[in-house]
Design an enzyme around this catalytic site. Structure first.
Site, PDB file in Angstrom:
ATOM      1  N   ALA A  59     -13.700  -3.554 -34.385  1.00 48.18           N
ATOM      2  CA  ALA A  59     -13.177  -2.509 -33.493  1.00 48.18           C
ATOM      3  C   ALA A  59     -11.715  -2.119 -33.800  1.00 48.18           C
ATOM      4  O   ALA A  59     -11.411  -0.924 -33.950  1.00 48.18           O
ATOM      5  CB  ALA A  59     -13.344  -2.950 -32.047  1.00 48.18           C
ATOM      6  N   ARG A 103     -18.640   5.808 -34.607  1.00 50.62           N
ATOM      7  CA  ARG A 103     -19.217   4.597 -33.990  1.00 50.62           C
ATOM      8  C   ARG A 103     -18.911   4.661 -32.502  1.00 50.62           C
ATOM      9  O   ARG A 103     -17.751   4.539 -32.092  1.00 50.62           O
ATOM     10  CB  ARG A 103     -18.647   3.333 -34.633  1.00 50.62           C
ATOM     11  CG  ARG A 103     -19.087   3.207 -36.096  1.00 50.62           C
ATOM     12  CD  ARG A 103     -19.089   1.795 -36.591  1.00 50.62           C
ATOM     13  NE  ARG A 103     -20.143   0.968 -36.031  1.00 50.62           N
ATOM     14  CZ  ARG A 103     -20.163  -0.362 -36.162  1.00 50.62           C
ATOM     15  NH1 ARG A 103     -19.184  -0.979 -36.796  1.00 50.62           N
ATOM     16  NH2 ARG A 103     -21.148  -1.066 -35.659  1.00 50.62           N
ATOM     17  N   ASP A 248     -16.043  -5.172 -28.399  1.00 47.31           N
ATOM     18  CA  ASP A 248     -15.958  -3.765 -28.814  1.00 47.31           C
ATOM     19  C   ASP A 248     -15.616  -2.844 -27.658  1.00 47.31           C
ATOM     20  O   ASP A 248     -15.097  -1.746 -27.858  1.00 47.31           O
ATOM     21  CB  ASP A 248     -17.260  -3.328 -29.475  1.00 47.31           C
ATOM     22  CG  ASP A 248     -17.343  -3.913 -30.874  1.00 47.31           C
ATOM     23  OD1 ASP A 248     -17.721  -5.094 -30.997  1.00 47.31           O
ATOM     24  OD2 ASP A 248     -16.978  -3.207 -31.827  1.00 47.31           O
ATOM     25  N   ASN A 258     -20.252  -6.621 -27.249  1.00 44.55           N
ATOM     26  CA  ASN A 258     -19.868  -7.183 -28.551  1.00 44.55           C
ATOM     27  C   ASN A 258     -21.129  -7.266 -29.411  1.00 44.55           C
ATOM     28  O   ASN A 258     -22.227  -6.928 -28.965  1.00 44.55           O
ATOM     29  CB  ASN A 258     -19.208  -8.562 -28.368  1.00 44.55           C
ATOM     30  CG  ASN A 258     -18.578  -9.058 -29.660  1.00 44.55           C
ATOM     31  OD1 ASN A 258     -17.819  -8.320 -30.306  1.00 44.55           O
ATOM     32  ND2 ASN A 258     -18.875 -10.268 -30.078  1.00 44.55           N
TER      33      ASN A 258
END
Ligand code: MRU
Length: 369
Positions: A59, A103, A248, A258
């Site tokens: 991240a 993302r 994340d 995550n």
């Protein structure tokens, strides 16, 4: 006790993401551990592609890459910095949205891109490129500083742990510094407490086996890779003193997205009375989201599950479900370690205070205090 892999000659670590003149240079993480190739990213399309394919990943690292990407778009003229404010803003918005969509779960990406976006809008046209670049560099520098702070605070909090288990990769490759959860591991080792790290291989893309074990071997830290399905057994056999993972996106109440498999680890940790720590900078906190069920979970192509480097792993014609992340409910988390303090449950107020402290420090740094 079983033997650990021999520690090879230390390589000097290269940064996962860095500005190299007029391009961004990233380590191609899809090629690790067999080769340490660097890739130059020259355009917004290059940056979007590298982030989407996990050439650059983790991240905080994708946040820095997206931030540099938006700054380079202005510097290279891909977004014309000389136009009227409204036109400039519309073109920049378009590019910022493309970068952030590469993302969707890791909030650090949109957080960092928005920092650069806002910086570029606040100055006269002749300063737009420079202001964007300064903002992108601040994102990277502040992440490196956050990693150092999390390592110290985290090692203080979990200092009793001699054997830790981690998942995915949260180290130098995933950040602009020493890492989040893995930064704490490095610091525990430096303090002389840590004996061994168990790392989940992290199916389907094997970030634990390929990346984390490489980082730990390079650092001379004893590491054993386990298949993801062995984690619960390791905990039941008393082989794990603490689980340390990254994040994340963290919702206001502490629910944490995550890498897929993290939720199962947290359930196992609770069942075996093993403390479960999330280590993440405040840039991973998303105050606009109340709970984990509101977090958008990225789904990736079935081929990542069904094949490995072109070889079939499953029956021809089988389908696959491939969520990149899962959500660990806050009640399974022992503490959330940020650069602005360790937050204990219930998390909501503590997370808000950490964000406020971090924003205050950033303002002081920018004012030169
Ligand atoms: O899909 P990835 O490899 O980008 O997933 C990374 C993770 O899930 C990490 O745990 C998270 O980004 C924290 S990295 C410091």
């Amino acid at each position: 006790m079983s033997e650990h892999r021999a520690v090879p000659r230390a390589k000097s670590w290269r940064q996962s993401v860095r500005l190299a003149g007029e391009c961004i240079e990233v380590i191609d993480q899809t090629q690790l551990p067999s080769s340490w190739a660097s890739v130059a990213l020259w355009s917004v399309d290059d940056v979007v592609d590298a982030i989407a394919r996990l050439v650059v990943r983790g991240a905080p690292a994708i946040g820095a890459c997206g931030a540099f990407g938006l700054a380079l778009a202005i510097g290279s003229g891909e977004v014309d910095p000389t136009g009227p404010a409204k036109q400039f803003e519309a073109s920049l918005r378009n590019v910022a949205d493309r970068l952030s969509a590469a993302r969707p779960t890791a909030v650090n990406l949109s957080w960092a891109v928005e920092k650069v976006f806002e910086a570029a809008l606040q100055v006269p046209s002749e300063r737009r490129a420079a202001a964007a670049l300064e903002a992108a560099m601040a994102v990277a520098d502040e992440d490196a500083a956050a990693c150092d702070a999390m390592a110290q605070l985290g090692a203080d909090r979990v200092g009793h742990a001699r054997r830790v288990l981690t998942h995915c990769n949260t180290g130098r490759l995933a950040t602009c510094g020493a890492g989040t959860a893995l930064g704490v591991v490095y610091e525990l080792r430096a303090r002389g407490h840590l004996e061994e790290v168990l790392v989940d291989e992290t199916r389907p893309l094997l970030q634990g086996a390929r990346l984390t074990s490489t980082e730990l071997v390079e650092a001379g830290i004893p590491v054993r890779v386990i298949v993801d399905g062995a984690a619960a057994a390791a905990m039941s056999l008393g082989m794990v003193d603490a689980v340390l993972v990254g994040a994340d996106r963290i919702a206001s109440n502490g629910d944490t997205a995550n890498k897929i498999g993290t939720y199962g680890l947290a359930l196992s940790a609770a069942a075996h009375d093993v403390p479960f720590y999330v280590v993440a900078p405040t840039s991973t906190l998303d105050g606009s989201i109340c709970r984990g069920s509101d977090i958008v979970i990225e789904e990736r192509p079935p081929e990542e599950v069904l094949t490995w480097r072109g070889e079939e792993l499953a029956g021809s014609g089988a389908g696959a479900w491939n969520p990149a992340f899962d959500v660990t409910p806050e009640d399974l988390i022992t503490a959330i370690i940020t650069e602005a303090g360790v937050v204990e449950p219930p998390f909501e107020a503590g997370l808000q205070q950490a964000v406020a402290r971090s924003a205050g420090r950033g303002a002081n740094r920018r004012a030169g205090a």
